[in-house]
Design a protein around this motif. Structure first.
Motif, PDB file in Angstrom:
ATOM      1  N   CYS A  92      -4.021  -0.585  -3.579  1.00  0.00           N
ATOM      2  CA  CYS A  92      -5.168  -1.148  -2.860  1.00  0.00           C
ATOM      3  C   CYS A  92      -6.380  -1.315  -3.768  1.00  0.00           C
ATOM      4  O   CYS A  92      -7.183  -2.229  -3.569  1.00  0.00           O
ATOM      5  CB  CYS A  92      -5.555  -0.253  -1.676  1.00  0.00           C
ATOM      6  SG  CYS A  92      -4.381  -0.334  -0.313  1.00  0.00           S
ATOM      7  N   CYS A 112      -4.394   1.531   3.238  1.00  0.00           N
ATOM      8  CA  CYS A 112      -5.373   2.616   3.183  1.00  0.00           C
ATOM      9  C   CYS A 112      -6.673   2.193   2.518  1.00  0.00           C
ATOM     10  O   CYS A 112      -7.740   2.716   2.818  1.00  0.00           O
ATOM     11  CB  CYS A 112      -4.780   3.820   2.435  1.00  0.00           C
ATOM     12  SG  CYS A 112      -4.531   3.488   0.673  1.00  0.00           S
ATOM     13  N   GLY A 113      -6.567   1.258   1.573  1.00  0.00           N
ATOM     14  CA  GLY A 113      -7.766   0.818   0.861  1.00  0.00           C
ATOM     15  C   GLY A 113      -8.173   1.770  -0.250  1.00  0.00           C
ATOM     16  O   GLY A 113      -9.220   1.588  -0.874  1.00  0.00           O
ATOM     17  N   LYS A 114      -7.380   2.802  -0.486  1.00  0.00           N
ATOM     18  CA  LYS A 114      -7.773   3.812  -1.477  1.00  0.00           C
ATOM     19  C   LYS A 114      -6.724   4.024  -2.579  1.00  0.00           C
ATOM     20  O   LYS A 114      -7.060   4.472  -3.669  1.00  0.00           O
ATOM     21  CB  LYS A 114      -8.009   5.163  -0.781  1.00  0.00           C
ATOM     22  CG  LYS A 114      -9.280   5.180   0.055  1.00  0.00           C
ATOM     23  CD  LYS A 114      -9.329   6.464   0.882  1.00  0.00           C
ATOM     24  CE  LYS A 114     -10.438   6.386   1.916  1.00  0.00           C
ATOM     25  NZ  LYS A 114     -10.263   7.393   2.974  1.00  0.00           N
ATOM     26  N   CYS A 115      -5.468   3.696  -2.284  1.00  0.00           N
ATOM     27  CA  CYS A 115      -4.404   4.009  -3.236  1.00  0.00           C
ATOM     28  C   CYS A 115      -4.464   3.126  -4.489  1.00  0.00           C
ATOM     29  O   CYS A 115      -5.277   2.216  -4.582  1.00  0.00           O
ATOM     30  CB  CYS A 115      -3.045   3.874  -2.564  1.00  0.00           C
ATOM     31  SG  CYS A 115      -2.607   2.162  -2.253  1.00  0.00           S
ATOM     32  N   CYS A 143       0.853  -1.196   0.000  1.00  0.00           N
ATOM     33  CA  CYS A 143       0.000   0.000   0.000  1.00  0.00           C
ATOM     34  C   CYS A 143       0.892   1.251   0.000  1.00  0.00           C
ATOM     35  O   CYS A 143       1.887   1.309   0.718  1.00  0.00           O
ATOM     36  CB  CYS A 143      -0.909  -0.004   1.222  1.00  0.00           C
ATOM     37  SG  CYS A 143      -1.746   1.577   1.470  1.00  0.00           S
ATOM     38  N   LEU A 144       0.505   2.200  -0.835  1.00  0.00           N
ATOM     39  CA  LEU A 144       1.347   3.398  -0.987  1.00  0.00           C
ATOM     40  C   LEU A 144       1.152   4.386   0.152  1.00  0.00           C
ATOM     41  O   LEU A 144       1.973   5.242   0.397  1.00  0.00           O
ATOM     42  CB  LEU A 144       1.071   4.059  -2.339  1.00  0.00           C
ATOM     43  CG  LEU A 144       1.308   3.163  -3.563  1.00  0.00           C
ATOM     44  CD1 LEU A 144       0.874   3.851  -4.838  1.00  0.00           C
ATOM     45  CD2 LEU A 144       2.778   2.743  -3.642  1.00  0.00           C
ATOM     46  N   GLU A 145      -0.001   4.271   0.838  1.00  0.00           N
ATOM     47  CA  GLU A 145      -0.240   5.223   1.926  1.00  0.00           C
ATOM     48  C   GLU A 145      -0.709   4.508   3.191  1.00  0.00           C
ATOM     49  O   GLU A 145      -1.856   4.653   3.622  1.00  0.00           O
ATOM     50  CB  GLU A 145      -1.291   6.258   1.486  1.00  0.00           C
ATOM     51  CG  GLU A 145      -0.737   7.232   0.471  1.00  0.00           C
ATOM     52  CD  GLU A 145      -1.836   8.046  -0.181  1.00  0.00           C
ATOM     53  OE1 GLU A 145      -2.622   8.640   0.567  1.00  0.00           O
ATOM     54  OE2 GLU A 145      -1.895   8.047  -1.415  1.00  0.00           O
TER      55      GLU A 145
HETATM   56 ZN   LIG Z   1      -3.294   1.639  -0.089  1.00  0.00          ZN
END
Ligand SMILES: [Zn+2]
Length: 576
Positions: free
Chosen positions: A79, A73-76, A64-66
């Motif tokens: 993810c 994060c579940g958003k990058c 995960c990048l963030e």
């Molecule tokens: Zn992520």
């Protein structure tokens, strides 16, 4: 939209959706949370248990990048990537197809390059045990000193084939087979989402035969749903048809034919299965499982009780028909049969030979032959079942010719007779003791030792269990006196008296006058007869009502057979 196999469509993309591997998910999650990520993991377990699925989820999460508080994060970009294959830094190698040294050399060269986008370059090597020795050595070098950014996840169904040097460098995770209930729940979810109409029974059967492999079960569900017509409910027989298996009841019937020495029925059934294109390998495996469960029950009842075994009651009843030695032999032979079936062009013949071979062995079974020598069991009694079948055929003919009223009348008379016999137990007790013979008692007790083989016989199973629960206290040439511990068993005995007489007729080719009393009553009565025996006249015979009907023996046979077919209910009905 392009077609996507169901198992791909429902492959979990987060740990929350992973089924049945809670211990592994928890450990891996903790590793991420505590930022303690290793360089080499080894995932072991049978096929379809989620090794590559978890490997892919894990590779995505650690990249995960963030990261927020060490959680993805579940958003990058990583993810949310639709397909893990699109992420260049997560590389999947199928060792089963790329098993050369070259592939691993290439891996070695490329691994030094830093990841394009991710933090880690992850190599998922599936079926790693398929690598050649040269490839293993090349891999080992990399595993010894991996670059900081490299992570290996090795997956295998056969860890015992891996060199110890590889295993010792990895964190090992053993994947469990997924439980039938967990598979069932997942399949129910998928079939509801996909609008596949399927019965619980059918879904349970898919879950069971998939043997802990969720992926296999989903593939089978898909196969079945494309097999049946649209909008038709999928039922359990559809599963049998597709898999080429047969139902539990049919398997039990095969075992019953075996127990009853019924070669004709066995051959008919096998021919029928052959014509229907059944899979004899699968059927043999299912049979093996039944015998295994019988064996477990005989050897370790407590363990058996705790297991999730289907149809436990039937297994327990069946177990009475086999000695431990017999079961051991059958299991050994079945295993050989399964191996032979796999390599044979004529699996039906191999299967046939197994069932018929065993029956012959059973006939010369030591216990049996000894009994024959001792004259305890007459040889023709070995084929009791066949005689019964023949009689039933005769009866069915009579049914066509004779009027039903007449048969009902005979049944009514028989019922009256039985009632009298029950009401006049004291006369029977008296006469049994008056004519009592120790030899006769020994002969009958010995012959009835085998009574539990009737526990699997639909016609006689109730009677057999009643007789098994009773004791024989006195016998004459024509009488058998039973005692039971409880009044309730005596009542059961009386309710089934006609059938019990029938069963005894099948065993001894002779009609006995029988009575059952409680142990308590017997203990009260016995001193009276003991005293009587000491007197000059001894015990006097009392005339039995039963004798009046001896000329009706032909009719009685008809009734016996009718009761065999229709049960006592028919007579009960006529009572009113
Ligand atoms: Zn992520």
């Amino acid at each position: 939209m392009s077609y996507k196999a169901l198992y791909r469509k429902y492959r979990p993309s987060t740990f929350e959706n992973v089924f049945g591997q809670d211990h592994i998910v928890k450990t891996l999650k903790n590793a991420i949370y505590n930022n303690k990520i290793g360089h080499a993991y080894l995932f072991c377990g049978t096929r379809g248990t989620g090794k590559t699925t978890i490997a892919k989820i894990f590779s995505r999460m650690i990249n995960c990048l963030e990261m927020k508080e060490n959680m993805p994060c579940g958003k990058c970009e990583i993810c949310t990537a639709n397909n893990i294959d699109d992420i260049a830094d997560i590389i999947e190698i199928d060792a089963a197809s790329n098993n050369g040294v070259d592939e691993i050399r290439e891996l070695k060269n490329k691994i030094k390059l830093v990841p394009v986008l991710c933090k880690y370059k992850v190599y998922i090597i599936d079926e790693v045990h398929m690598l050649s020795t040269g490839a293993f050595n090349a891999l080992l070098k990399t595993l010894e000193e991996p670059p900081e950014h490299a992570i290996f996840i090795l997956a295998t169904t056969e860890p015992q084939k891996l060199p110890i040097t590889i295993i010792s460098r990895c964190q090992r995770f053993d994947f469990k087979k997924i439980s039938v209930n967990d598979i069932f729940k997942r399949l129910r979810y998928i079939s509801d989402c996909e609008n596949i109409k399927i019965d619980d029974d059918a879904l349970y059967e898919i879950s069971r035969i998939s043997d802990g492999a969720l992926r296999d079960s989903i593939c089978l569900l898909e196969q079945v749903s494309s097999f049946v017509e649209d909008n038709k409910n999928i039922i359990v027989s559809d599963i049998y048809e597709i898999k080429g298996s047969i139902s539990f009841d049919e398997l039990i019937n095969l075992i019953k034919f075996y127990l009853n020495n019924d070669n004709e029925k066995i051959l008919e059934k096998i021919e029928d299965m052959y014509l229907k294109g059944k899979d004899f390998n699968l059927i043999s495996q299912d049979l093996l499982l039944i015998f295994r469960n019988i064996y477990v029950y005989k050897k370790a009842k407590m363990y058996f009780d705790k297991q999730d075994i289907q149809n436990k009651e039937i297994i327990i009843k069946l177990s009475n028909n086999f000695s431990i030695k017999e079961i051991e032999n059958i299991i050994k032979k079945l295993d050989e049969t399964i191996n032979q079936i796999r390599s044979s062009h004529y699996p039906n013949i191999i299967f046939e030979t197994f069932l018929l071979d065993n029956i012959n062995n059973k006939e010369i079974d030591k216990n049996f032959s000894e009994k024959i020598e001792e004259g305890i069991i007459k040889k023709e009694n070995l084929n009791i079942e066949k005689k019964v079948e023949k009689k039933i055929d005769n009866v069915l003919e009579i049914e066509n010719n004779e009027s039903k009223d007449k048969i009902k009348k005979i049944l009514k008379n028989e019922k009256k007779l039985i009632n009298k016999q029950i009401q006049n137990k004291d006369i029977i007790i008296n006469n049994t003791i008056a004519l009592a013979s120790i030899d006769e008692k020994k002969y009958i007790i010995n012959a009835l030792k085998d009574i539990n083989r009737y526990l699997v016989n639909d016609k006689y199973k109730i009677c057999a269990s009643i007789i098994e629960d009773s004791n024989i206290v006195a016998c004459s040439v024509d009488h058998i006196l039973f005692t039971c511990k409880y009044e309730s068993i005596v009542n059961e005995f009386d309710n089934n008296l006609l059938m019990i007489i029938n069963l005894l007729y099948e065993i001894f080719s002779k009609k006995y006058v029988v009575a059952a009393i409680t142990e308590k009553y017997w203990n009260e009565k016995r001193p009276y007869y003991v005293n009587l025996m000491k007197t000059k006249d001894g015990i006097k015979l009392i005339e039995e009502i039963i004798d009046e009907n001896n000329d009706k023996i032909e009719n009685n046979e008809i009734i016996d057979n009718y009761v065999s077919i229709f049960g006592n209910d028919l007579i009960e009905m006529e009572d009113e």
